[in-house]
Design a protein around this motif. Structure first.
Motif, PDB file in Angstrom:
ATOM      1  N   UNK A 224      33.669  40.703  46.728  1.00 56.24           N
ATOM      2  CA  UNK A 224      33.529  41.763  45.734  1.00 56.24           C
ATOM      3  C   UNK A 224      34.824  41.955  44.933  1.00 56.24           C
ATOM      4  N   UNK A 225      35.238  40.932  44.168  1.00 52.63           N
ATOM      5  CA  UNK A 225      36.451  41.099  43.342  1.00 52.63           C
ATOM      6  C   UNK A 225      36.227  42.162  42.276  1.00 52.63           C
ATOM      7  N   UNK A 226      37.263  42.971  42.019  1.00 49.06           N
ATOM      8  CA  UNK A 226      37.122  44.072  41.071  1.00 49.06           C
ATOM      9  C   UNK A 226      37.311  43.648  39.622  1.00 49.06           C
ATOM     10  N   UNK A 227      37.926  42.480  39.393  1.00 49.45           N
ATOM     11  CA  UNK A 227      38.125  42.029  38.023  1.00 49.45           C
ATOM     12  C   UNK A 227      38.240  40.502  37.980  1.00 49.45           C
ATOM     13  N   UNK A 228      38.315  39.970  36.772  1.00 52.89           N
ATOM     14  CA  UNK A 228      38.343  38.522  36.599  1.00 52.89           C
ATOM     15  C   UNK A 228      39.603  37.904  37.201  1.00 52.89           C
ATOM     16  N   UNK A 229      40.745  38.612  37.112  1.00 54.89           N
ATOM     17  CA  UNK A 229      41.972  38.055  37.681  1.00 54.89           C
ATOM     18  C   UNK A 229      41.817  37.819  39.182  1.00 54.89           C
ATOM     19  N   UNK A 230      41.352  38.835  39.904  1.00 52.66           N
ATOM     20  CA  UNK A 230      41.181  38.704  41.360  1.00 52.66           C
ATOM     21  C   UNK A 230      40.144  37.630  41.672  1.00 52.66           C
ATOM     22  N   UNK A 231      39.039  37.632  40.933  1.00 52.88           N
ATOM     23  CA  UNK A 231      37.975  36.654  41.166  1.00 52.88           C
ATOM     24  C   UNK A 231      38.482  35.233  40.987  1.00 52.88           C
ATOM     25  N   UNK A 346      22.350  21.347  38.730  1.00 50.96           N
ATOM     26  CA  UNK A 346      22.925  22.126  39.826  1.00 50.96           C
ATOM     27  C   UNK A 346      22.098  23.378  40.086  1.00 50.96           C
ATOM     28  N   UNK A 347      21.795  23.611  41.348  1.00 47.10           N
ATOM     29  CA  UNK A 347      21.120  24.842  41.757  1.00 47.10           C
ATOM     30  C   UNK A 347      22.154  25.952  41.894  1.00 47.10           C
ATOM     31  N   UNK A 348      21.855  27.128  41.325  1.00 43.97           N
ATOM     32  CA  UNK A 348      22.768  28.272  41.363  1.00 43.97           C
ATOM     33  C   UNK A 348      22.255  29.282  42.387  1.00 43.97           C
ATOM     34  N   UNK A 349      23.095  29.638  43.361  1.00 44.53           N
ATOM     35  CA  UNK A 349      22.748  30.701  44.307  1.00 44.53           C
ATOM     36  C   UNK A 349      22.942  32.043  43.594  1.00 44.53           C
ATOM     37  N   UNK A 350      21.874  32.540  42.998  1.00 48.18           N
ATOM     38  CA  UNK A 350      21.973  33.702  42.119  1.00 48.18           C
ATOM     39  C   UNK A 350      22.268  35.002  42.857  1.00 48.18           C
ATOM     40  N   UNK A 351      22.074  35.022  44.161  1.00 44.97           N
ATOM     41  CA  UNK A 351      22.412  36.230  44.936  1.00 44.97           C
ATOM     42  C   UNK A 351      23.913  36.448  45.018  1.00 44.97           C
ATOM     43  N   UNK A 352      24.695  35.410  44.678  1.00 42.78           N
ATOM     44  CA  UNK A 352      26.151  35.491  44.857  1.00 42.78           C
ATOM     45  C   UNK A 352      26.914  35.571  43.538  1.00 42.78           C
ATOM     46  N   UNK A 353      26.208  35.652  42.404  1.00 42.38           N
ATOM     47  CA  UNK A 353      26.899  35.653  41.118  1.00 42.38           C
ATOM     48  C   UNK A 353      27.574  37.000  40.855  1.00 42.38           C
ATOM     49  N   UNK A 354      28.506  36.987  39.905  1.00 43.49           N
ATOM     50  CA  UNK A 354      29.250  38.191  39.517  1.00 43.49           C
ATOM     51  C   UNK A 354      29.164  38.355  38.005  1.00 43.49           C
ATOM     52  N   UNK A 355      29.119  39.613  37.554  1.00 44.56           N
ATOM     53  CA  UNK A 355      29.117  39.918  36.126  1.00 44.56           C
ATOM     54  C   UNK A 355      30.341  40.750  35.776  1.00 44.56           C
ATOM     55  N   UNK A 356      31.004  40.385  34.673  1.00 45.65           N
ATOM     56  CA  UNK A 356      32.231  41.056  34.259  1.00 45.65           C
ATOM     57  C   UNK A 356      32.128  41.504  32.802  1.00 45.65           C
ATOM     58  N   UNK A 357      32.808  42.620  32.497  1.00 40.17           N
ATOM     59  CA  UNK A 357      32.885  43.132  31.136  1.00 40.17           C
ATOM     60  C   UNK A 357      33.786  42.215  30.302  1.00 40.17           C
ATOM     61  N   UNK A 358      33.305  41.801  29.112  1.00 43.69           N
ATOM     62  CA  UNK A 358      34.072  40.872  28.276  1.00 43.69           C
ATOM     63  C   UNK A 358      35.356  41.494  27.748  1.00 43.69           C
ATOM     64  N   UNK A 359      35.350  42.790  27.525  1.00 42.78           N
ATOM     65  CA  UNK A 359      36.519  43.447  26.940  1.00 42.78           C
ATOM     66  C   UNK A 359      37.546  43.843  27.994  1.00 42.78           C
ATOM     67  N   UNK A 360      37.082  44.482  29.065  1.00 41.99           N
ATOM     68  CA  UNK A 360      38.013  45.005  30.067  1.00 41.99           C
ATOM     69  C   UNK A 360      38.268  44.011  31.201  1.00 41.99           C
ATOM     70  N   UNK A 361      37.377  43.002  31.353  1.00 41.41           N
ATOM     71  CA  UNK A 361      37.433  42.017  32.436  1.00 41.41           C
ATOM     72  C   UNK A 361      37.209  42.644  33.803  1.00 41.41           C
ATOM     73  N   UNK A 362      36.702  43.876  33.840  1.00 37.01           N
ATOM     74  CA  UNK A 362      36.380  44.533  35.101  1.00 37.01           C
ATOM     75  C   UNK A 362      34.986  44.109  35.553  1.00 37.01           C
ATOM     76  N   UNK A 363      34.795  44.092  36.868  1.00 39.35           N
ATOM     77  CA  UNK A 363      33.492  43.711  37.419  1.00 39.35           C
ATOM     78  C   UNK A 363      32.489  44.841  37.219  1.00 39.35           C
ATOM     79  N   UNK A 364      31.253  44.456  36.922  1.00 39.34           N
ATOM     80  CA  UNK A 364      30.161  45.423  36.937  1.00 39.34           C
ATOM     81  C   UNK A 364      29.673  45.550  38.372  1.00 39.34           C
ATOM     82  N   UNK A 365      29.605  46.781  38.838  1.00 34.25           N
ATOM     83  CA  UNK A 365      29.234  47.009  40.253  1.00 34.25           C
ATOM     84  C   UNK A 365      27.931  47.799  40.316  1.00 34.25           C
TER      85      UNK A 365
END
Length: 365
Positions: A224-231, A346-365
């Motif tokens: 559960x990374x909080x932003x793109x940098x950590x991820x 490639x098969x994507x395990x969609x249960x494990x994907x992450x979404x991030x805000x393009x402007x703030x780079x923060x994770x959507x939780x």
């Protein structure tokens, strides 16, 4: 041992803020790793705890005592440095005993502590040797032994394994982790190596440009990374990032692919009103698999592109594919037929994907 409390800790070098408003508590007997790229402020933080760097603002407590104005020698800490800092003219015994002699510890007590530490670290046969007669791993053990004999409240370690070769680093990681359990010690450990942080820490403090980005247990930070940098920083190979649009069908779409989203991701989309918006999709390489090894792979769960490079690793293959100019990494089955210049689905395990805000780079939780 003792807890370490950092309150509004700040360090400024002229116009540069090396550490900015840091607040954290390192609990008694906890192994906490400060991790981040060079220049992020992790070593400066450690040096402030040790008293080797003056604090610009804030407070440091070791146990119940505020130590802002306490000299390093009176803070009851022991520091292990990157370059070992052993006295070349002294043998191992005298190097380990030196700090105790300065404190006028009785000779019999010094001998007892040095021998106990040497036994813990399996360096009893080295006590009469000089540092130049030791390997890098042996020197590191002596540096650890010198810290152990002091029975400090807190151990501070500044990239202690960075001068060792890869195999020895893995071995010493295990040794330090075992040492922590054996001594029930409070350890604050600095590294730029996220693998060291993941494998050794009870908790990690990830830093960037003097700011704490996230604090948590290694698996929590990884999942559960909080932003793109950590991820992107935690995990090897690094997470893949792609621009996508969230459609009114709750799919993630760009020019190359369209992915369905599971219920948990749909909830994130609804909670953050993401329908019709552009977001950044994060996928870890281990969550991309050659679809030939996944039964019933739905086209809306796959990405297809040409293979740019493959790196056989024995137990797996790293396959690099190009998606709209972005090189993505996949960790696929070692029996995969992925080859340079050929198409790979490639098969994507969609249960494990992450979404991030393009402007703030923060994770959507």
């Amino acid at each position: 041992m003792a807890r370490v409390v950092l309150k509004d800790l700040m360090k400024r070098f002229e116009d540069v803020i090396a550490v900015n408003e840091m607040n954290t508590v390192i609990e008694d007997q906890e192994f906490v790793v400060l991790v981040g790229p060079s220049g992020c402020g992790k070593t400066t933080t450690l040096r402030m705890i040790a008293g080797l760097e003056e604090i610009t603002k804030g407070e440091i407590y070791i146990g119940d005592r505020k130590v802002n104005d306490v000299p390093p020698k009176d803070r009851d800490i022991a520091m292990v440095f990157q370059n070992y800092a052993l006295y070349p003219h002294m043998n191992v015994y005298d190097n380990m005993a030196f700090g105790l002699k300065l404190r006028r510890t009785p000779k019999c007590e010094i001998e007892k502590r040095v021998n106990e530490a040497a036994k813990i670290l399996s360096i009893q046969e080295l006590l009469k040797r000089r540092p130049k007669q030791l390997s890098g791993g042996q020197r590191q053990r002596v540096a650890l032994g010198r810290a152990i004999v002091r029975n400090p409240k807190v151990f501070l370690m500044d990239e202690p394994l960075s001068n060792l070769d890869a195999k020895l680093r893995v071995q010493m990681r295990t040794e330090i982790a075992k040492l922590h359990k054996r001594l029930n010690a409070t350890i604050v450990y600095v590294t730029h190596d996220q693998t060291e942080a993941m494998t050794m820490a009870d908790r990690m403090i990830i830093m960037k440009n003097g700011l704490v980005q996230q604090i948590g247990k290694p698996q929590e930070v990884y999942d559960h990374p909080l932003n793109i940098f950590v991820a992107g920083f935690i995990g090897s190979p690094a997470m893949n990032f792609l621009d996508v649009t969230v459609t009114d069908k709750y799919t993630l779409k760009n020019k190359t692919f369209e992915l369905e989203t599971p219920e948990k991701i749909r909830k994130v989309i609804n909670d953050n009103n993401l329908i019709g918006k552009e977001v950044i999709l994060g996928i870890r390489p281990e969550h991309l698999e050659d679809s030939a090894f996944v039964q019933g792979a739905n086209p809306l769960n796959t990405i297809t592109a040409n293979v740019e490079v493959t790196e056989p690793m024995g137990a797996e293959i790293y396959a690099y594919i190009d998606i709209e100019g972005v090189l993505m990494t996949a960790r696929v089955n070692p029996r995969s037929k992925a080859k340079f210049g050929e198409s790979l689905t490639l098969f994507v395990d969609l249960d494990t994907i992450h979404l991030f805000n393009k402007d703030t780079e923060q994770a959507y939780i």
